[in-house]
Design a protein around this motif. Structure first.
Motif, mmCIF file in Angstrom:
data_model
loop_
_atom_site.group_PDB
_atom_site.id
_atom_site.type_symbol
_atom_site.label_atom_id
_atom_site.label_comp_id
_atom_site.label_asym_id
_atom_site.label_seq_id
_atom_site.Cartn_x
_atom_site.Cartn_y
_atom_site.Cartn_z
ATOM 1 N N HIS A 210 34.680 39.788 39.125
ATOM 2 C CA HIS A 210 36.014 39.744 39.947
ATOM 3 C C HIS A 210 37.222 40.556 39.416
ATOM 4 N N GLU A 211 38.323 40.932 40.363
ATOM 5 C CA GLU A 211 39.623 41.386 40.048
ATOM 6 C C GLU A 211 40.454 39.987 40.868
ATOM 7 N N TYR A 212 40.796 39.634 39.780
ATOM 8 C CA TYR A 212 42.410 38.550 39.840
ATOM 9 C C TYR A 212 43.602 39.381 40.281
ATOM 10 N N SER A 213 44.330 38.769 40.934
ATOM 11 C CA SER A 213 44.960 39.315 41.104
ATOM 12 C C SER A 213 47.089 38.250 40.256
ATOM 13 N N ALA A 214 47.889 38.791 40.423
ATOM 14 C CA ALA A 214 49.022 38.029 39.651
ATOM 15 C C ALA A 214 48.984 36.790 40.677
ATOM 16 N N VAL B 173 40.390 35.341 31.845
ATOM 17 C CA VAL B 173 40.102 36.985 32.756
ATOM 18 C C VAL B 173 40.730 37.227 33.835
ATOM 19 N N CYS B 174 41.707 37.304 34.178
ATOM 20 C CA CYS B 174 42.625 37.625 34.939
ATOM 21 C C CYS B 174 43.863 38.200 33.662
ATOM 22 N N LEU C 149 53.150 32.680 32.624
ATOM 23 C CA LEU C 149 53.419 32.938 34.093
ATOM 24 C C LEU C 149 54.216 34.164 34.218
ATOM 25 N N ALA C 150 55.087 34.594 33.939
ATOM 26 C CA ALA C 150 56.181 34.718 33.838
ATOM 27 C C ALA C 150 55.249 36.631 32.199
ATOM 28 N N ALA D 98 51.524 42.606 35.353
ATOM 29 C CA ALA D 98 51.141 43.485 36.275
ATOM 30 C C ALA D 98 51.656 44.752 36.879
ATOM 31 N N ALA D 99 53.020 43.886 36.897
ATOM 32 C CA ALA D 99 54.439 44.934 38.253
ATOM 33 C C ALA D 99 54.565 46.132 37.065
#
Length: 233
Positions: free
Chosen positions: A78-82, A177-178, A224-225, A231-232
């Motif tokens: 599975h592909e998780y996003s931010a 995993v993310c 989160l930061a 991710a960016a």
């Protein structure tokens, strides 16, 4: 005949769990990448086992949100996003904050660590936290993930609610995993990883709920930061 059948069922169930854990570790180690596809046959041949426990293990991992099942092509990571990660952090924060409220009211299995049995269990959790902290400071992601998952599972177990334990553990696994798909791109993780495990245990031990909440909020904000920044690109 009944005994033989029972032994076979236990063996298959154990194998199913072992395969699921091995594949989960492959994902966490980054050896199975998000979006990577594979079939039951490929995994069965890789581990030298029959297709049945492999299929069951893959279905279990799909139910946990780690794999996606495709009727015609097998399974893929599975592909998780931010955004997914942000939702995990929010869910974890809401649940743990509720747990802390219950602790303040004297509910749950903790009983504010007053009894000897609970105090001994807390000492074990703190040792897990120490190992996690050392791994985080050293930037050893693989070791950190192992101790971090055990730390949070054992800490939440002290609360005495198995449903809470399972829910938080699943969130923690999904969060890792993310995160690993981004973290493993960094050549040096020293100074990047949260290492406040023992601080949280110490705050709870001295009944400092305000400090415990602040530590947890800091953990959520830090995680989160970091993932949003990575991710960016």
């Amino acid at each position: 005949m009944r005994g033989s059948s029972g032994i076979g069922a236990v063996t298959r169930s154990t194998l199913r769990q072992q395969i699921a854990e091995a594949l989960r570790d492959e994902v966490l180690a980054g050896r199975l990448q998000p979006g990577q596809e594979f079939t039951v046959k490929e995994i069965a041949e890789q581990y030298g086992v029959s297709a049945t426990p492999v299929r069951e293990a893959l279905v279990d991992l799909s139910a946990q949100g780690l794999l996606d099942a495709d009727q015609h092509r097998g399974f893929r990571v599975h592909e998780y996003s931010a955004d997914d990660f942000r939702g995990m952090i929010e869910a974890r924060s809401l649940v743990t904050d509720g747990m802390f409220h219950a602790l303040a009211g004297g509910h749950g299995g903790f009983q504010w660590f007053d009894d000897a049995r609970t105090a001994a269990a807390v000492a074990v959790v703190r040792r897990r936290g120490e190992e996690a902290r050392r791994a985080a400071v050293a930037g050893d992601l693989t070791v950190l993930i192992g101790y971090d998952l055990r730390f949070w599972r054992e800490l939440s177990t002290l609360f005495g609610n198995p449903y809470l334990v399972d829910f938080l553990h699943r969130l923690q696994v999904q969060g890792w995993v993310c995160a690993v798909q981004h973290l493993r791109r960094l050549p040096d993780l020293r100074g990047e990883l949260w290492s406040g495990h023992t601080d949280l245990v110490d705050a709870l031990t001295r009944r400092d709920l305000k400090a415990a909440r602040a530590i947890l909020a800091g953990y959520s904000a830090h995680s989160l930061a970091l993932i949003e920044r990575l991710a960016a690109g």
